[in-house]
Scaffold this motif. Structure first.
Motif, PDB file in Angstrom:
ATOM      1  N   ILE A 148      84.268  61.325  30.808  1.00 23.55           N
ATOM      2  CA  ILE A 148      82.999  60.906  30.250  1.00 23.55           C
ATOM      3  C   ILE A 148      82.424  59.511  30.354  1.00 23.55           C
ATOM      4  CG2 ILE A 148      81.480  61.363  28.217  1.00 23.55           C
ATOM      5  CD1 ILE A 148      82.323  64.106  29.571  1.00 23.55           C
ATOM      6  N   ASN A 200      90.848  62.791  26.777  1.00 21.49           N
ATOM      7  CA  ASN A 200      89.874  63.853  27.125  1.00 21.49           C
ATOM      8  C   ASN A 200      88.462  63.247  27.419  1.00 21.49           C
ATOM      9  OD1 ASN A 200      89.461  63.415  24.390  1.00 21.49           O
ATOM     10  ND2 ASN A 200      89.333  65.821  23.870  1.00 21.49           N
ATOM     11  N   ARG A 201      88.357  62.097  26.862  1.00 27.29           N
ATOM     12  CA  ARG A 201      86.880  61.641  27.323  1.00 27.29           C
ATOM     13  C   ARG A 201      86.847  60.578  28.328  1.00 27.29           C
ATOM     14  NH1 ARG A 201      83.263  64.390  25.183  1.00 27.29           N
ATOM     15  NH2 ARG A 201      82.082  62.683  24.748  1.00 27.29           N
ATOM     16  N   ARG A 241      74.483  68.878  27.745  1.00 29.03           N
ATOM     17  CA  ARG A 241      74.658  69.151  26.323  1.00 29.03           C
ATOM     18  C   ARG A 241      73.929  68.156  25.309  1.00 29.03           C
ATOM     19  NH1 ARG A 241      77.402  67.618  21.990  1.00 29.03           N
ATOM     20  NH2 ARG A 241      78.827  66.091  22.963  1.00 29.03           N
ATOM     21  N   ILE A 242      73.972  66.837  25.673  1.00 27.20           N
ATOM     22  CA  ILE A 242      73.466  65.865  24.739  1.00 27.20           C
ATOM     23  C   ILE A 242      72.086  65.710  25.223  1.00 27.20           C
ATOM     24  CG2 ILE A 242      73.248  63.271  24.368  1.00 27.20           C
ATOM     25  CD1 ILE A 242      76.393  63.367  24.967  1.00 27.20           C
ATOM     26  N   GLN A 269      82.431  67.772  34.516  1.00 24.09           N
ATOM     27  CA  GLN A 269      82.654  67.418  32.980  1.00 24.09           C
ATOM     28  C   GLN A 269      81.515  66.451  32.557  1.00 24.09           C
ATOM     29  OE1 GLN A 269      86.121  65.470  31.824  1.00 24.09           O
ATOM     30  NE2 GLN A 269      85.962  66.035  29.844  1.00 24.09           N
ATOM     31  N   TYR A 270      81.128  65.487  33.180  1.00 20.21           N
ATOM     32  CA  TYR A 270      80.117  64.633  32.748  1.00 20.21           C
ATOM     33  C   TYR A 270      78.905  65.095  32.853  1.00 20.21           C
ATOM     34  CZ  TYR A 270      77.570  60.045  32.359  1.00 20.21           C
ATOM     35  OH  TYR A 270      76.561  59.495  31.966  1.00 20.21           O
ATOM     36  N   ARG A 278      78.157  68.308  32.370  1.00 23.68           N
ATOM     37  CA  ARG A 278      78.041  69.307  31.429  1.00 23.68           C
ATOM     38  C   ARG A 278      78.111  68.527  30.209  1.00 23.68           C
ATOM     39  NH1 ARG A 278      82.363  71.927  32.766  1.00 23.68           N
ATOM     40  NH2 ARG A 278      83.810  70.734  31.513  1.00 23.68           N
ATOM     41  N   GLU A 279      78.548  67.408  29.763  1.00 28.82           N
ATOM     42  CA  GLU A 279      78.371  66.538  28.545  1.00 28.82           C
ATOM     43  C   GLU A 279      76.882  65.966  28.487  1.00 28.82           C
ATOM     44  OE1 GLU A 279      79.913  64.346  25.286  1.00 28.82           O
ATOM     45  OE2 GLU A 279      80.328  66.259  26.213  1.00 28.82           O
ATOM     46  N   THR A 280      76.339  65.600  29.552  1.00 24.64           N
ATOM     47  CA  THR A 280      75.005  64.972  29.645  1.00 24.64           C
ATOM     48  C   THR A 280      73.838  66.074  29.370  1.00 24.64           C
ATOM     49  OG1 THR A 280      75.019  65.093  32.032  1.00 24.64           O
ATOM     50  CG2 THR A 280      75.396  62.787  30.755  1.00 24.64           C
TER      51      THR A 280
END
Length: 93
Positions: free
Chosen positions: A42, A38-39, A85-86, A78-79, A81-83
């Motif tokens: 990312i 799931n990563r 978030r961070i 997805q990437y 969204r992750e960046t």
């Protein structure tokens, strides 16, 4: 403490001199095998974000077609969204 860019500038010339292509490929395969499924997108985004455009195209061209499609359809979103978030901001990948 050196930055990631400085580390890469110091380490990569040593890798080129002391690690053959098969050994370097094995490092990548081991990292891929140890990355939770799931990563994976990312991880791919992190790799692509720091690549110059020509290296990014070459890297993506070596991926299986299914992986490229997944990156286009799901991975980029997805990437980002992750960046966000961070980092609290958008990325260019």
């Amino acid at each position: 403490m050196p930055t990631l860019d400085e580390e890469e500038q110091m380490v990569m010339p040593l890798v080129v001199r002391h690690v053959n292509e098969g050994e370097w490929r094995a490092v990548g395969e081991r990292g891929l095998a140890e990355t939770p499924r799931n990563r994976l997108m990312i991880a791919l985004g992190a790799i692509l974000e720091d690549c110059p455009p020509d290296e990014r195209r070459e890297f993506l061209a070596r991926l299986p077609v299914a992986a490229r499609v997944m990156w286009k359809v799901l991975g980029q979103r997805q990437y980002r969204r992750e960046t966000r978030r961070i980092r609290g901001r958008h990325t260019s990948v």
